[in-house]
Design a protein around this motif. Structure first.
Motif, PDB file in Angstrom:
ATOM      1  N   ASN A  68      -6.846  -2.522 -17.183  1.00 51.57           N
ATOM      2  CA  ASN A  68      -7.412  -3.226 -18.337  1.00 51.57           C
ATOM      3  C   ASN A  68      -7.536  -2.312 -19.568  1.00 51.57           C
ATOM      4  N   PHE A  69      -7.378  -1.013 -19.366  1.00 45.03           N
ATOM      5  CA  PHE A  69      -7.522  -0.070 -20.474  1.00 45.03           C
ATOM      6  C   PHE A  69      -6.210   0.649 -20.792  1.00 45.03           C
ATOM      7  N   SER A  70      -5.137   0.188 -20.213  1.00 41.04           N
ATOM      8  CA  SER A  70      -3.866   0.896 -20.354  1.00 41.04           C
ATOM      9  C   SER A  70      -2.737  -0.056 -20.724  1.00 41.04           C
ATOM     10  N   GLN A  71      -1.734   0.501 -21.380  1.00 36.82           N
ATOM     11  CA  GLN A  71      -0.532  -0.286 -21.666  1.00 36.82           C
ATOM     12  C   GLN A  71       0.404  -0.319 -20.463  1.00 36.82           C
ATOM     13  N   GLU A  72       0.113   0.552 -19.490  1.00 37.22           N
ATOM     14  CA  GLU A  72       0.905   0.555 -18.264  1.00 37.22           C
ATOM     15  C   GLU A  72       0.560  -0.678 -17.414  1.00 37.22           C
ATOM     16  N   LYS A  73       1.542  -1.168 -16.693  1.00 36.89           N
ATOM     17  CA  LYS A  73       1.340  -2.367 -15.885  1.00 36.89           C
ATOM     18  C   LYS A  73       1.023  -2.043 -14.422  1.00 36.89           C
ATOM     19  N   GLU A  74       1.156  -0.762 -14.057  1.00 34.58           N
ATOM     20  CA  GLU A  74       0.872  -0.352 -12.692  1.00 34.58           C
ATOM     21  C   GLU A  74      -0.196   0.722 -12.690  1.00 34.58           C
ATOM     22  N   VAL A  75      -0.957   0.781 -11.584  1.00 37.53           N
ATOM     23  CA  VAL A  75      -2.091   1.698 -11.498  1.00 37.53           C
ATOM     24  C   VAL A  75      -1.659   3.161 -11.573  1.00 37.53           C
ATOM     25  N   HIS A  76      -0.623   3.522 -10.824  1.00 35.03           N
ATOM     26  CA  HIS A  76      -0.218   4.930 -10.720  1.00 35.03           C
ATOM     27  C   HIS A  76       0.088   5.561 -12.091  1.00 35.03           C
ATOM     28  N   ASP A 105      -5.594  -0.701  -6.126  1.00 39.96           N
ATOM     29  CA  ASP A 105      -6.762   0.174  -6.038  1.00 39.96           C
ATOM     30  C   ASP A 105      -6.454   1.539  -6.647  1.00 39.96           C
ATOM     31  N   ASN A 106      -7.506   2.225  -7.020  1.00 39.08           N
ATOM     32  CA  ASN A 106      -7.342   3.525  -7.650  1.00 39.08           C
ATOM     33  C   ASN A 106      -7.460   4.627  -6.599  1.00 39.08           C
ATOM     34  N   PRO A 107      -6.409   5.419  -6.404  1.00 37.44           N
ATOM     35  CA  PRO A 107      -6.460   6.464  -5.371  1.00 37.44           C
ATOM     36  C   PRO A 107      -7.510   7.535  -5.632  1.00 37.44           C
ATOM     37  N   ILE A 108      -7.842   7.774  -6.897  1.00 36.62           N
ATOM     38  CA  ILE A 108      -8.875   8.772  -7.205  1.00 36.62           C
ATOM     39  C   ILE A 108     -10.214   8.324  -6.628  1.00 36.62           C
ATOM     40  N   ASP A 141     -20.830  15.775 -19.285  1.00 40.07           N
ATOM     41  CA  ASP A 141     -20.114  14.970 -18.301  1.00 40.07           C
ATOM     42  C   ASP A 141     -19.928  13.565 -18.861  1.00 40.07           C
ATOM     43  N   GLY A 142     -18.774  12.973 -18.609  1.00 38.92           N
ATOM     44  CA  GLY A 142     -18.516  11.617 -19.070  1.00 38.92           C
ATOM     45  C   GLY A 142     -19.341  10.600 -18.296  1.00 38.92           C
ATOM     46  N   ASP A 143     -19.677   9.501 -18.960  1.00 36.19           N
ATOM     47  CA  ASP A 143     -20.484   8.432 -18.355  1.00 36.19           C
ATOM     48  C   ASP A 143     -19.603   7.217 -18.059  1.00 36.19           C
ATOM     49  N   ASN A 144     -19.905   6.571 -16.953  1.00 37.10           N
ATOM     50  CA  ASN A 144     -19.276   5.297 -16.576  1.00 37.10           C
ATOM     51  C   ASN A 144     -17.768   5.415 -16.350  1.00 37.10           C
ATOM     52  N   LEU A 145     -17.304   6.589 -15.923  1.00 38.12           N
ATOM     53  CA  LEU A 145     -15.878   6.737 -15.655  1.00 38.12           C
ATOM     54  C   LEU A 145     -15.426   5.930 -14.446  1.00 38.12           C
ATOM     55  N   THR A 146     -16.327   5.726 -13.494  1.00 35.10           N
ATOM     56  CA  THR A 146     -15.959   4.936 -12.324  1.00 35.10           C
ATOM     57  C   THR A 146     -15.534   3.534 -12.734  1.00 35.10           C
ATOM     58  N   LYS A 147     -16.242   2.959 -13.701  1.00 36.32           N
ATOM     59  CA  LYS A 147     -15.891   1.623 -14.196  1.00 36.32           C
ATOM     60  C   LYS A 147     -14.500   1.624 -14.814  1.00 36.32           C
ATOM     61  N   ILE A 148     -14.186   2.671 -15.574  1.00 36.67           N
ATOM     62  CA  ILE A 148     -12.866   2.770 -16.198  1.00 36.67           C
ATOM     63  C   ILE A 148     -11.788   2.892 -15.127  1.00 36.67           C
ATOM     64  N   LEU A 149     -12.006   3.798 -14.178  1.00 37.91           N
ATOM     65  CA  LEU A 149     -10.993   4.049 -13.157  1.00 37.91           C
ATOM     66  C   LEU A 149     -10.795   2.843 -12.240  1.00 37.91           C
ATOM     67  N   ARG A 150     -11.874   2.096 -11.983  1.00 35.60           N
ATOM     68  CA  ARG A 150     -11.771   0.932 -11.105  1.00 35.60           C
ATOM     69  C   ARG A 150     -10.930  -0.176 -11.762  1.00 35.60           C
ATOM     70  N   ASN A 151     -10.955  -0.219 -13.088  1.00 34.87           N
ATOM     71  CA  ASN A 151     -10.211  -1.256 -13.826  1.00 34.87           C
ATOM     72  C   ASN A 151      -9.224  -0.625 -14.806  1.00 34.87           C
ATOM     73  N   ILE A 152      -8.541   0.422 -14.366  1.00 33.85           N
ATOM     74  CA  ILE A 152      -7.718   1.221 -15.256  1.00 33.85           C
ATOM     75  C   ILE A 152      -6.634   0.405 -15.962  1.00 33.85           C
ATOM     76  N   SER A 201       0.839  -1.194   0.000  1.00 35.05           N
ATOM     77  CA  SER A 201       0.000   0.000   0.000  1.00 35.05           C
ATOM     78  C   SER A 201       0.872   1.241   0.000  1.00 35.05           C
ATOM     79  N   SER A 202       0.272   2.360  -0.433  1.00 35.74           N
ATOM     80  CA  SER A 202       0.957   3.650  -0.435  1.00 35.74           C
ATOM     81  C   SER A 202       0.014   4.695   0.128  1.00 35.74           C
ATOM     82  N   ASP A 203       0.596   5.708   0.738  1.00 35.83           N
ATOM     83  CA  ASP A 203      -0.197   6.825   1.232  1.00 35.83           C
ATOM     84  C   ASP A 203      -0.414   7.841   0.112  1.00 35.83           C
ATOM     85  N   TYR A 204      -1.630   8.313   0.038  1.00 35.84           N
ATOM     86  CA  TYR A 204      -1.959   9.380  -0.918  1.00 35.84           C
ATOM     87  C   TYR A 204      -2.617  10.533  -0.163  1.00 35.84           C
TER      88      TYR A 204
END
Length: 546
Positions: free
Chosen positions: A268-276, A146-149, A255-266, A6-9
């Motif tokens: 799966n939508f990124s080439q990055e291997k880490e959440v940050h 987990d997503n800090p946002i 306003d964008g729709d369903n962003l929570t779903k994207i952020l919760r599984n970020i 875990s990390s502090d944010y």
């Protein structure tokens, strides 16, 4: 079971944005209210970085070379969100607290200088900013997957309820800056060229100096700040001003729709291997979208009040500089959204993410209070986000108080709506009297049309409706309502086409339920058709028409 690190944010919320926007009575005041908080967010972030917090630790906002360039090219649009979130080390909450004190002192001094306060008032300015500005911080531990946002979002939501707004009107220096309070009881000039002008203080404020690169400012026109009438007219010639539409403006919120779903599984939508780093890339995508959207709004003739994250708030004329309509602008902004967020439209398995954007559009007379129009645009946005989302809710309220509104479901793929847009452009060649006659005929024969639809079979219902409506128009002198048509027969043929097209539009409204009226009643399709025709007709109405 794998043990997660875990990390502090630390998360920071900045406000009160909505309350401040509601104080504004001019486009410049609205812009100033929005830009003020974007200015605070940017300067506070830069101060934290200068104090030793590495830029790469921030997930919102990202302040790298790309986003700095975007800000410089943004024509004075405030691009910074009202929240700051970064990965923190021990002792950095004290850095945040000191930086918050610093930014409050900084803006208090800037207001004091701009408003030319008396020497003995400087302390009052500081006390006002300390009590008015709601800048709160919270620290939380976040698991590495987990997503800090999202994790800090709920905590920041709770902090935003801790309102400390100074309600003493005679001490509200923000209100004085935005609308030249003190001149409100006199006849104020909108252009702000005198000390009695609404825009007098904001025109020479530190906000404008910070935002404007050279003369490149969306609100400046021929050396003066645009008022709401300037936006509604959109630089049209005097010969066109007889049209009602040039007395009306659109207040749009999206306003964008369903962003929570994207952020919760970020991941799966990124080439990055880490959440940050994945979140940082998403934040940069938001910057790119905001810039591109603001550019398109400006090209159309509108003024962006706010563009941050996935949100837009702007004022626009009903007709653009290229004779496109507010509906065309919405379609183009939807394309901009899909283009910039294309990496997030499908997950790693190729499945649709549900990411989309919704719009609320409130159309009002130029004399209608901006703060009330802002509130209505928000209510329409909430309507647009109902159900499957990706909706468009539009309401035209005439100066008389008569309102007509429609809610379009899944508007970018809505066949009924897309056909409606085609008709919208086709009817530009129609005389306003023709459109008025359509409204009257449909209202007069509502029950006959409804009965025909109910009794006809699925196979021949389209033909029945076409014949019915053409017969309803057979007793008048036809062929006179197509502009530029000298040939009576050609005019009559084209008229019949429009009648059939509008009839088919009604048929689809009844069968598909893809567009509904904002005025709920049992005759939903007819009510909706009436609202659509009235909005179409309004684009042709001249001043003095009922």
């Amino acid at each position: 079971m794998e043990i997660q690190n875990s990390s502090d944010y630390i998360g920071i919320t900045i406000g009160p944005i909505v309350d401040t926007l509601m104080l504004s009575s001019s486009p410049a005041g609205l812009w100033g209210a929005s830009y003020f908080f974007s200015y605070i967010a940017r300067n506070l972030t830069e101060k934290l970085i200068a104090a030793g917090i590495e830029e790469t630790e921030f997930v919102c906002p990202v302040v790298d070379e790309e986003t700095k360039q975007i800000r410089q090219e943004a024509q004075g649009v405030g691009l910074f969100h009202d929240r700051i979130i970064f990965r923190a080390k021990a002792g950095e909450m004290k850095v945040v607290q000191d930086s918050v004190k610093w930014i409050k002192t900084k803006v208090a001094d800037q207001f004091y200088e701009n408003l030319k306060g008396d020497p003995e008032e400087r302390e009052k300015y500081q006390k006002f900013m300390n009590s008015c500005l709601q800048i709160h911080a919270v620290k939380a531990s976040v698991m590495e997957n987990d997503n800090p946002i999202l994790q800090l979002g709920k905590l920041l939501d709770a902090l935003e309820l801790m309102k400390t707004v100074n309600t003493k009107e005679n001490e509200n220096y923000i209100l004085k800056m935005l609308v030249n309070q003190g001149m409100l009881n006199e006849k104020a000039k909108e252009d702000g060229d005198s000390e009695k002008g609404k825009n007098f203080y904001i025109k020479q404020s530190f906000l404008v100096k910070d935002a404007v690169q050279g003369d490149n400012w969306q609100l400046m026109e021929n050396g003066r700040i645009k008022n709401i009438s300037d936006i509604a007219k959109n630089e049209v010639g005097a010969e066109k001003l007889k049209k009602k539409k040039y007395q009306y403006y659109a207040f749009v919120q999206s306003d964008g729709d369903n962003l929570t779903k994207i952020l919760r599984n970020i991941i799966n939508f990124s080439q990055e291997k880490e959440v940050h780093p994945a979140i940082r890339e998403f934040s940069k995508t938001c910057f790119r979208y905001s810039k591109k959207a603001a550019e398109r709004i400006h090209k159309y003739g509108g003024v962006t009040i706010y563009a941050g994250g996935d949100d837009l708030l702007f004022l626009a004329p009903l007709e653009g500089k290229e004779q496109d309509t507010i509906f065309d602008l919405i379609q183009e902004l939807d394309i901009v959204f899909k283009t910039e967020f294309k990496e997030y439209l499908k997950d790693g398995d190729g499945m649709p993410s549900g990411l989309s954007v919704s719009f609320g559009v409130a159309i009002h007379h130029e004399g209608y209070p901006l703060y009330e129009s802002l509130n209505r645009a928000y209510m329409l946005l909430m309507k647009a986000k109902e159900g499957d989302k990706h909706g468009l809710a539009v309401e035209l309220m005439k100066h008389s108080g008569q309102a007509n509104g429609i809610f379009i479901k899944r508007f970018s793929k809505n066949e009924t709506y897309l056909r409606m847009l085609e008709l919208f452009h086709e009817i530009r060649n129609l005389d306003e009297k023709f459109l008025r006659s359509l409204t009257q005929k449909f209202a007069l024969h509502e029950q006959e049309i409804k009965m025909a639809l109910e009794k006809s079979s699925k196979r021949d219902s389209e033909k029945v409706l076409q014949n019915l409506v053409e017969n309803l128009f057979s007793n008048r002198h036809r062929g006179i309502f197509i502009k530029g048509k000298d040939d009576m027969e050609a005019s009559l043929t084209e008229e019949r086409k429009y009648i059939r097209d509008i009839t088919m539009l009604f048929y689809n409204l009844e069968k598909k339920k893809e567009i509904v009226s904002l005025n709920q009643n049992k005759q939903e399709a007819l009510e909706c058709l009436d609202a659509i025709i009235r909005i179409m007709k309004f684009y042709q109405e001249e001043r003095g028409d009922a």
